[in-house]
Design an enzyme around this catalytic site. Sequence first.
Site, mmCIF file in Angstrom:
data_model
loop_
_atom_site.group_PDB
_atom_site.id
_atom_site.type_symbol
_atom_site.label_atom_id
_atom_site.label_comp_id
_atom_site.label_asym_id
_atom_site.label_seq_id
_atom_site.Cartn_x
_atom_site.Cartn_y
_atom_site.Cartn_z
ATOM 1 N N SER A 57 0.837 -1.212 0.000
ATOM 2 C CA SER A 57 0.000 0.000 0.000
ATOM 3 C C SER A 57 0.868 1.257 0.000
ATOM 4 O O SER A 57 0.595 2.219 -0.729
ATOM 5 C CB SER A 57 -0.925 -0.005 1.219
ATOM 6 O OG SER A 57 -1.761 -1.139 1.200
ATOM 7 N N ASN A 58 1.943 1.247 0.825
ATOM 8 C CA ASN A 58 2.841 2.398 0.845
ATOM 9 C C ASN A 58 3.624 2.545 -0.453
ATOM 10 O O ASN A 58 4.112 3.622 -0.772
ATOM 11 C CB ASN A 58 3.847 2.264 2.001
ATOM 12 C CG ASN A 58 3.177 2.364 3.346
ATOM 13 O OD1 ASN A 58 2.419 3.278 3.601
ATOM 14 N ND2 ASN A 58 3.446 1.403 4.213
ATOM 15 N N TYR A 152 -3.069 -11.039 1.857
ATOM 16 C CA TYR A 152 -3.105 -9.676 2.416
ATOM 17 C C TYR A 152 -4.550 -9.349 2.762
ATOM 18 O O TYR A 152 -5.378 -9.122 1.866
ATOM 19 C CB TYR A 152 -2.552 -8.703 1.377
ATOM 20 C CG TYR A 152 -2.313 -7.277 1.836
ATOM 21 C CD1 TYR A 152 -2.472 -6.870 3.158
ATOM 22 C CD2 TYR A 152 -1.906 -6.321 0.911
ATOM 23 C CE1 TYR A 152 -2.244 -5.561 3.545
ATOM 24 C CE2 TYR A 152 -1.662 -5.003 1.284
ATOM 25 C CZ TYR A 152 -1.831 -4.627 2.590
ATOM 26 O OH TYR A 152 -1.598 -3.317 2.969
ATOM 27 N N LYS A 181 -0.850 -11.344 5.972
ATOM 28 C CA LYS A 181 -0.673 -10.052 6.626
ATOM 29 C C LYS A 181 -2.058 -9.556 7.011
ATOM 30 O O LYS A 181 -2.939 -9.397 6.155
ATOM 31 C CB LYS A 181 -0.001 -9.037 5.701
ATOM 32 C CG LYS A 181 0.078 -7.634 6.322
ATOM 33 C CD LYS A 181 0.618 -6.587 5.356
ATOM 34 C CE LYS A 181 0.662 -5.212 6.022
ATOM 35 N NZ LYS A 181 1.133 -4.135 5.123
ATOM 36 N N ILE A 231 4.419 -6.560 9.356
ATOM 37 C CA ILE A 231 4.757 -5.850 8.123
ATOM 38 C C ILE A 231 4.249 -4.428 8.327
ATOM 39 O O ILE A 231 3.049 -4.194 8.331
ATOM 40 C CB ILE A 231 4.116 -6.497 6.888
ATOM 41 C CG1 ILE A 231 4.515 -7.976 6.783
ATOM 42 C CG2 ILE A 231 4.516 -5.756 5.615
ATOM 43 C CD1 ILE A 231 3.892 -8.714 5.608
#
Length: 318
Positions: A57-58, A152, A181, A231
């Site tokens: 996402s980052n 995820y 995650k 994470i």
Amino acid sequence: MNGTNGTRPQRPLKAGINVPLVAFFHPETEDIDIEATKKHAIRLAQAGLTALTVQGSNGEAVHLTREERSLVTSTVRQALDSAGFEHIPIVVGCAAQSVRESVLLCKDAYNAGGDYALVLPPSYYKAAYTDKVLLDYFLNLADESPIPIVIYNYPGAVAGIDLSSDHITTLAKHPKIVGCKLTCGNTGKLARIASAVNAATSTSENSGWMCMGGSADFTLQTLIAGGSGIITGLGNVVPKACVRVFDLYKAGKVAEAQKLQAIVARGDWAVISGGVAGLEAWYGYGGIARRPLPKPSQEDVAKYKDMLKEVVELENSL
């Protein structure tokens, strides 16, 4: 559990702290900033991380072309190898709305030096997705991908789709689905999954399955619940502080870990509430996202810098 793709040795995932790199762009052109990407990857590796993630996402995966995704992955792999961190695996965001495109992204990730694929569930046609459809998406992808899959679970990014512990423990039976995650922040779910899969922990490899929390503000909670680590986007700013909480817990120094966890959680709120705008203020690079994400104002940078001050001071003391 981590397996092999059949054509090169698999770098194993290990319990610990994994940081999803922010995407670096030249502010004038919005082109990928290769040198900043290399510099940042090496800085994170030196902090003691067990893995790095790109196109999370980052990493603004949704803003990158297919070619740019491969460029970022290969750049990070080359930077790690050149600095003596050949052993650190790279997890690559490979989510797409169809199995076909996700498989393509997994193949690209493998060819660029990636080791694992981090994959969100599809969400665009949410009304048509039964539990079976969602399970089959991951199972089909695992069958066809050249690299293992990390699930995820991030409801905020996928129209509220929230995989349950039953979903994830069912998927964990596939030999090429090797972790998850949980950015949902549900530590009860994490505890159920970790127990069901005999997840790797800070003190034991166990099955090797990675049950990861998705935010540094519940690192200690994740570890106490039997999880494998975190994470965390905050690690872009303070990787050593994030690693220190993990290491203290691993050493049995729970009271000390709890004190640092409080500082890390306060710092993580700056990232959760405003992204990583403070990165530029503290380290002199990064902080510019691709449009239409807004460029932080001077007031924003000052605000996040103030919110991050305590945890950055901790980072600098380590």
